[in-house]
Motif scaffolding. Structure first.
Motif, mmCIF file in Angstrom:
data_model
loop_
_atom_site.group_PDB
_atom_site.id
_atom_site.type_symbol
_atom_site.label_atom_id
_atom_site.label_comp_id
_atom_site.label_asym_id
_atom_site.label_seq_id
_atom_site.Cartn_x
_atom_site.Cartn_y
_atom_site.Cartn_z
ATOM 1 N N ARG A 1 33.130 6.063 62.020
ATOM 2 C CA ARG A 1 32.408 5.901 60.744
ATOM 3 C C ARG A 1 31.251 6.885 60.651
ATOM 4 N NH1 ARG A 1 33.279 0.314 61.854
ATOM 5 N NH2 ARG A 1 31.180 0.122 62.718
ATOM 6 N N GLN A 2 30.541 7.061 61.761
ATOM 7 C CA GLN A 2 29.403 7.974 61.734
ATOM 8 C C GLN A 2 29.838 9.432 61.632
ATOM 9 O OE1 GLN A 2 25.830 7.001 64.046
ATOM 10 N NE2 GLN A 2 26.938 5.237 64.882
ATOM 11 N N LEU B 1 27.592 14.345 54.664
ATOM 12 C CA LEU B 1 26.270 14.950 54.464
ATOM 13 C C LEU B 1 26.307 16.458 54.699
ATOM 14 C CD1 LEU B 1 24.067 12.280 56.303
ATOM 15 C CD2 LEU B 1 24.234 12.647 53.837
ATOM 16 N N LEU C 1 30.308 9.930 58.011
ATOM 17 C CA LEU C 1 29.007 9.984 57.345
ATOM 18 C C LEU C 1 28.371 11.362 57.510
ATOM 19 C CD1 LEU C 1 26.574 8.731 55.921
ATOM 20 C CD2 LEU C 1 25.796 7.878 58.148
ATOM 21 N N TYR C 2 28.346 11.870 58.738
ATOM 22 C CA TYR C 2 27.731 13.176 58.969
ATOM 23 C C TYR C 2 28.517 14.288 58.278
ATOM 24 C CZ TYR C 2 23.965 11.929 62.155
ATOM 25 O OH TYR C 2 22.792 11.448 62.674
#
Length: 314
Positions: free
Chosen positions: A226-227, A234, A230-231
């Motif tokens: 998930r992270q 971004l 997210l990164y």
């Protein structure tokens, strides 16, 4: 979390059995693949910086930055020899493999650190030299000694060390920092976590065995995936900022947008494919693509700037 075995705990950062090192072994201490990325991003920062620099001074600046990066790698291998020997990916490095002693790696790294900073300061400027000294300190002391074995945010915070080179290159030309160089820093900083976490998903057993609290080991693979998404989400718009803010052209903007979208798509695939050989393939696909992504962005920045400069001089 797995613990380091008794032998490695006893030896700590003491002498290993080495002593028959070759030139190639010492070169391996410099982490040449990491060094190549440092050289390339620092060169891009220098070329994009206003004002220009004499080619000889530019060469000395790049050499100093490269040697400083290599010194950081050597000191990292000295300190991490006890855990490197427990991981399949790093067990054949010169210190854990016994080809170079821990004290030899320490001395080599310290000499190169001082030499790189002094050469950059005397030959180019002390602002760039100070940034190089801080980068070496950050990578070795803050990341390697302080963060790597203590927090799953090690890569997030420690990634700043790998993001400083374009700022050092810029400062080598101008003597000052700028918001443009900060954007280059931000691109690499945001790129680092998904790049390394993709590999960590595949090598999580290695990290667990060595007691390194990488994200998949501490928070699990699902949270890590998930992270990564997210990164990547971004990073995609951040990669386009040089064009939006006016210090890169339309060609760069298009390339950055397309590659950012592909990066995000590969990240989503990592999040969706969670089991079996396909999960490993998806993670490694993202890992290798991320390397090409960063090189491509900085290559287009570099070429675009050189072409525009050449046309302006016609």
């Amino acid at each position: 979390m797995a613990l380091v075995d008794d032998r490695s705990m006893t030896m700590g950062r003491a002498e290993w059995t080495g002593g028959s090192a070759s030139v190639g072994d010492y070169f391996e201490l410099l982490k040449p693949r990491v060094m190549s990325l440092v050289i390339f991003t620092a060169l891009t920062g220098m070329v994009l910086a206003p004002g220009g620099v004499h080619p000889l001074l530019g060469f000395v600046a790049i050499l100093g930055i490269a040697v400083g990066a290599g010194a950081s790698g050597a000191l990292n291998m000295w300190y991490d020899a006890d855990i490197d020997r427990l991981m399949s990916r790093t067990a054949r490095r010169p210190v854990p493999d016994g080809r170079i002693t821990a004290s030899e790696a320490l001395q080599f790294g310290m000499v190169l650190s001082v030499l790189s900073v002094m050469v950059l300061g005397v030959a180019v400027n002390w602002a760039a030299a100070s940034m190089l000294a801080f980068t070496i300190f950050f990578y070795v002391v803050v990341y390697t000694m302080g963060l790597k074995r203590r927090t799953p945010q090690n890569i997030v915070i420690g990634g700043a060390a790998g993001a400083f080179p374009p700022m050092i290159g810029w400062t080598a030309v101008t003597g000052t920092l700028s918001w443009e160089s900060a954007i280059l820093f931000l691109i690499i900083f945001m790129w680092t976590p998904p790049h390394f976490w993709a590999l960590a998903l595949v090598k999580s057993e290695d990290y667990a065995r060595a007691g390194v609290p990488m994200m998949p080991v501490v928070q699990g693979a699902a949270s890590t995936r998930r992270q990564i998404v997210l990164y990547a989400a971004l990073l995609a718009p951040i990669g386009v900022l040089p064009t939006v803010l006016g210090f890169a052209g339309l060609t760069y903007g298009v390339v950055a947008a397309v590659l950012g979208a592909v990066f995000l798509a590969f990240s989503v695939q990592v999040a969706r494919v969670t089991e079996g050989p396909e999960a490993r393939k998806a993670a490694m696909r993202l890992f290798f693509f991320s390397i090409g992504y960063l090189f491509a962005l900085f290559a287009v920045l570099l070429v675009e700037h050189l072409v525009v400069g050449a046309l302006a001089g016609v």
